[in-house]
Scaffold this active site. Sequence first.
Site, PDB file in Angstrom:
ATOM      1  N   LYS A 159      59.912  59.486  59.494  1.00 12.13           N
ATOM      2  CA  LYS A 159      61.237  59.000  59.894  1.00 12.13           C
ATOM      3  C   LYS A 159      61.304  59.006  61.417  1.00 12.13           C
ATOM      4  O   LYS A 159      60.501  59.681  62.082  1.00 12.13           O
ATOM      5  CB  LYS A 159      62.345  59.877  59.303  1.00 12.13           C
ATOM      6  CG  LYS A 159      62.279  61.357  59.696  1.00 12.13           C
ATOM      7  CD  LYS A 159      63.392  62.147  59.007  1.00 12.13           C
ATOM      8  CE  LYS A 159      63.313  63.628  59.384  1.00 12.13           C
ATOM      9  NZ  LYS A 159      64.399  64.416  58.733  1.00 12.13           N
ATOM     10  N   ASN A 177      60.975  62.176  63.511  1.00 10.73           N
ATOM     11  CA  ASN A 177      59.696  62.890  63.538  1.00 10.73           C
ATOM     12  C   ASN A 177      58.611  62.108  64.266  1.00 10.73           C
ATOM     13  O   ASN A 177      57.414  62.359  64.073  1.00 10.73           O
ATOM     14  CB  ASN A 177      59.235  63.208  62.114  1.00 10.73           C
ATOM     15  CG  ASN A 177      60.067  64.299  61.473  1.00 10.73           C
ATOM     16  OD1 ASN A 177      60.790  65.026  62.166  1.00 10.73           O
ATOM     17  ND2 ASN A 177      59.987  64.423  60.171  1.00 10.73           N
ATOM     18  N   ASP A 180      56.158  67.243  63.710  1.00 13.08           N
ATOM     19  CA  ASP A 180      56.805  67.962  62.613  1.00 13.08           C
ATOM     20  C   ASP A 180      56.075  67.740  61.289  1.00 13.08           C
ATOM     21  O   ASP A 180      56.447  66.886  60.479  1.00 13.08           O
ATOM     22  CB  ASP A 180      58.270  67.556  62.471  1.00 13.08           C
ATOM     23  CG  ASP A 180      59.054  68.580  61.639  1.00 13.08           C
ATOM     24  OD1 ASP A 180      58.421  69.349  60.887  1.00 13.08           O
ATOM     25  OD2 ASP A 180      60.288  68.619  61.750  1.00 13.08           O
ATOM     26  N   THR A 226      63.339  63.739  53.360  1.00 14.85           N
ATOM     27  CA  THR A 226      64.683  63.336  53.759  1.00 14.85           C
ATOM     28  C   THR A 226      65.220  62.345  52.731  1.00 14.85           C
ATOM     29  O   THR A 226      64.519  61.392  52.368  1.00 14.85           O
ATOM     30  CB  THR A 226      64.643  62.683  55.156  1.00 14.85           C
ATOM     31  OG1 THR A 226      64.067  63.624  56.080  1.00 14.85           O
ATOM     32  CG2 THR A 226      66.031  62.299  55.620  1.00 14.85           C
TER      33      THR A 226
END
Length: 350
Positions: free
Chosen positions: A168, A171, A184, A201
């Site tokens: 995402k 990150n 991450d 997520t």
Amino acid sequence: MEERSASSVSIMNWELFLDAGKKDFCRKYNSNDVGKKYRRSDFTLIRTIGEGTFSRVYLSRIVDDPKYYAVKILDKMKVIKLGEAQHIINEKKILQSINFPFCVFLKASFQDNSYLYLSLPFIPGGEMFQHLHRLKRFDEELSKFYGAQIVLAIEYLHHCNVIYRDLKPENIVIDADGYLKLTDFGFSKRIENRTYTVCGTPDYLAPELLVRKGYGKSVDWWTYGVLLYEMTSGRSPFQAPNMMKICQNILCCKYPMPQFFTSDLRHLVNNLLQPDITKRYGCRKEGIKDIKEHSWFFDVSWLNIFNRQVKAPFVPKVKCEGDSSNFDNFKEIRIEVAVKDYFSKDFEDF
């Protein structure tokens, strides 16, 4: 552990490069040696540049080292309460093992009575999320530039049997030259076949993950489709007011296709956001060729992207190596270390 970078390669030995990378990854993954040993006192914490549920990330420097680092500090008590200990140990092992130009890597790891520390190179351009929010959406040239790097990063990770699981904009960080790095790796995991953990997520969860029947590398290609859509439209394809509706949209594969997407991008996104894994691009027998040889990427030289020989369409404003102006401001807190370590057994493998 010194700064690492993959050397230039030719098209004739790309597979050999990946195989060598996998061998190197496995060797480091099974080792507890990450180079020079550090302590908290070796680092000067300058300011907070990120925060999460149980962690904070600090811009920092090491004594007698001119480079800047991002030190991720994780609260042991919160990690244990949330049942995230194994995820953190996985993250550390993967970060110490990866060696790819579009992924961050581990400089050092250590712990004290209260916290776990992961020291990573500082990437001054800030999160993709911030730039996407400011620009509203990326044009297809920029989305393609970023998308190509992410394809190569996922290809490398999958070759090492690592699934990323949390792709995402938040990150992804942009460096001073406009190239990106995945960061991450808290939800990343090394697998041989399938895994069953539900994590990630909400807007990015693949349908096979939601039905809890086990999944593998396919989830990253679904998430890649979501990211391409979001970068170029400025919104998630499955955006909804609540978690239940988001999941319903994902399971029904219901999303609007922006009219301003070119036909090539529409075709690629539709075949990535394909609920049938046997038909999803990246998962079929053609493998990654479905994506790398797709018409949307017809003008992309994958070797030139890998070797950073393509001029970035967007370069963030960075005044100096330690410039943190591309990151949000956070309220600073005092880092206090307990007299006794109550979680030593939980993190003995860290």
